[in-house]
Write a protein that holds these residues in place. Sequence first.
Motif, PDB file in Angstrom:
ATOM      1  N   GLU A 221      49.773  33.442  35.545  1.00  0.00           N
ATOM      2  CA  GLU A 221      48.456  34.094  35.577  1.00  0.00           C
ATOM      3  C   GLU A 221      47.850  34.014  36.979  1.00  0.00           C
ATOM      4  O   GLU A 221      47.282  34.994  37.485  1.00  0.00           O
ATOM      5  N   ASP A 222      47.961  32.855  37.578  1.00  0.00           N
ATOM      6  CA  ASP A 222      47.414  32.647  38.919  1.00  0.00           C
ATOM      7  C   ASP A 222      48.060  33.603  39.911  1.00  0.00           C
ATOM      8  O   ASP A 222      47.392  34.164  40.791  1.00  0.00           O
ATOM      9  N   SER A 364      51.582  46.305  31.240  1.00  0.00           N
ATOM     10  CA  SER A 364      52.567  45.853  30.263  1.00  0.00           C
ATOM     11  C   SER A 364      53.372  47.001  29.667  1.00  0.00           C
ATOM     12  O   SER A 364      54.584  46.906  29.556  1.00  0.00           O
ATOM     13  N   TYR A 365      52.708  48.061  29.303  1.00  0.00           N
ATOM     14  CA  TYR A 365      53.408  49.180  28.674  1.00  0.00           C
ATOM     15  C   TYR A 365      52.942  50.486  29.284  1.00  0.00           C
ATOM     16  O   TYR A 365      51.863  50.977  28.994  1.00  0.00           O
ATOM     17  N   ALA A 389      50.206  39.985  26.130  1.00  0.00           N
ATOM     18  CA  ALA A 389      49.945  39.882  24.697  1.00  0.00           C
ATOM     19  C   ALA A 389      49.262  38.563  24.336  1.00  0.00           C
ATOM     20  O   ALA A 389      48.610  38.466  23.299  1.00  0.00           O
ATOM     21  N   ILE A 390      49.413  37.545  25.193  1.00  0.00           N
ATOM     22  CA  ILE A 390      48.802  36.252  24.887  1.00  0.00           C
ATOM     23  C   ILE A 390      47.858  35.755  25.978  1.00  0.00           C
ATOM     24  O   ILE A 390      47.159  34.770  25.775  1.00  0.00           O
ATOM     25  N   SER A 391      47.825  36.441  27.123  1.00  0.00           N
ATOM     26  CA  SER A 391      46.942  36.025  28.201  1.00  0.00           C
ATOM     27  C   SER A 391      45.724  36.935  28.259  1.00  0.00           C
ATOM     28  O   SER A 391      45.841  38.116  28.614  1.00  0.00           O
ATOM     29  N   LYS A 395      45.375  40.408  30.361  1.00  0.00           N
ATOM     30  CA  LYS A 395      44.999  41.564  29.543  1.00  0.00           C
ATOM     31  C   LYS A 395      43.792  42.292  30.135  1.00  0.00           C
ATOM     32  O   LYS A 395      43.687  43.514  30.088  1.00  0.00           O
ATOM     33  N   ALA A 396      42.879  41.520  30.729  1.00  0.00           N
ATOM     34  CA  ALA A 396      41.652  42.100  31.275  1.00  0.00           C
ATOM     35  C   ALA A 396      41.922  43.040  32.446  1.00  0.00           C
ATOM     36  O   ALA A 396      41.137  43.957  32.701  1.00  0.00           O
ATOM     37  N   ILE A 397      43.034  42.822  33.183  1.00  0.00           N
ATOM     38  CA  ILE A 397      43.326  43.702  34.325  1.00  0.00           C
ATOM     39  C   ILE A 397      44.577  44.552  34.111  1.00  0.00           C
ATOM     40  O   ILE A 397      45.004  45.258  35.015  1.00  0.00           O
ATOM     41  N   THR A 398      45.161  44.485  32.914  1.00  0.00           N
ATOM     42  CA  THR A 398      46.347  45.283  32.623  1.00  0.00           C
ATOM     43  C   THR A 398      45.960  46.742  32.414  1.00  0.00           C
ATOM     44  O   THR A 398      45.045  47.054  31.667  1.00  0.00           O
TER      45      THR A 398
END
Length: 438
Positions: A221-222, A364-365, A389-391, A395-398
């Motif tokens: 994540e970092d 991601s997709y 899917a779990i972070s 997810k906030a910047i995907t």
Amino acid sequence: MLPMEKVLRDPIHDYIYIQHQVILDLINTREFQRLRRIRQLGTTSFTFHGAEHSRFTHSVGVYEITRRICDLFLRNYPTKNEHDGLWNDDERIVALCAALLHDIGHGAYSHTFEHIFHTNHEKMTVDIITSPQTEVNAVLRTVSEDFPEKVASVITKKYPNKQVVQMISSQIDADRMDYLLRDSYYTGASYGSFDLTRILRVMRPYNDGIIFDISGMHAVEDYIVSRFQMYQQVYFHPVSRSMEVTLDHLLHRAKTLSKTETLKNTFSISFLAPFFTKTATLNDYLHLDDGVLNTCFELWRSSDDRILRDLASRFLDRKPFKSVRITDDTKKLIPHLNELVEQAGYNPDYYTAINDSFDLPYDSYSSSINHSSQIKLIRKDGSIVELSAISELVKAITGKFLGDERFFFPKEMLRNSSQIDFLVSPQFSAHIKNDYLV
């Protein structure tokens, strides 16, 4: 193997260990040494003055990270049979050579040059590796006759071993990890820092490539956030983009003048004529570096053509265009800005530009991203999950398009009261007051 390993001192990795003769021989080729004369970040050094590092330093850094990955895989995940999805160290040499050579096709001021002259650095990389005319090819053939093609197939992502491909090219690979740390160090921006050691420790080979132990999710994540921040704060910087616009217009003007007598019998024609006429060979390409282009620009300061002369001086003397951020509300006013530029005596074709800068920090997709390059995590029970899917953080910047669009114009216009009155009109004033005019 070398009888005794050699080392290169490096500010990012401390020591870079050269343990194979083929690697040392590749570093000493004409084509690889050329990378010393090409800046890694192009026009970014006009904004961050420390960013003078080269494609050479980055390339040996990518090699070193790849070497460490191979060592960790061999120590912790050696293959027992060909179907277990673990690391076969017979792949080491092709991985190391591909890592070292992955950027060898970059040219002078590479991205701007590519845009003007329609070259492609990945294609040039493959050509340098596979052409029997190059020293690189001769060195690779000392391994085996088909070895250059194997290395090239890693670059084109066609190599059958996905672990090797993903070491060099994926959402989290040796290339990106080195340039984030290196660019952060040389620009003086701390945004690109992340825990490289931890990420390497949680990397694992598996049948479909490379996966990460879920215990290292926060380190991954970092890394994602670091990349996000570097794009926003460094790679997208408006002044760097302004200098790139200047360079783009300068080369365009030279290309246009190459059809006239203005550039005849000059140093620049001897180097750039094949690109102006679209007859350039690989050898012509290898003759160019940042220094050659800068010499051309210095000569163009004395050109009889006012536009070429002025743009060359603006670039060499760091006189960036000013810019204002474009929004949906202000986009309709661009024709008025072009008119103002022309009324002030500037040709809008060479003194204005609309430049956007967008990036997907992680997706991601998406049909635009190869799913095999997604970052996947493995749980303790052996199940696999994709990172976003779990972070919640990722997810906030995907899938977010992040960047801006700017209109560039001559700084001198701000000295004219009627022109600046328009720029600070209600349509633009909110943006200027918020420092969107730079």
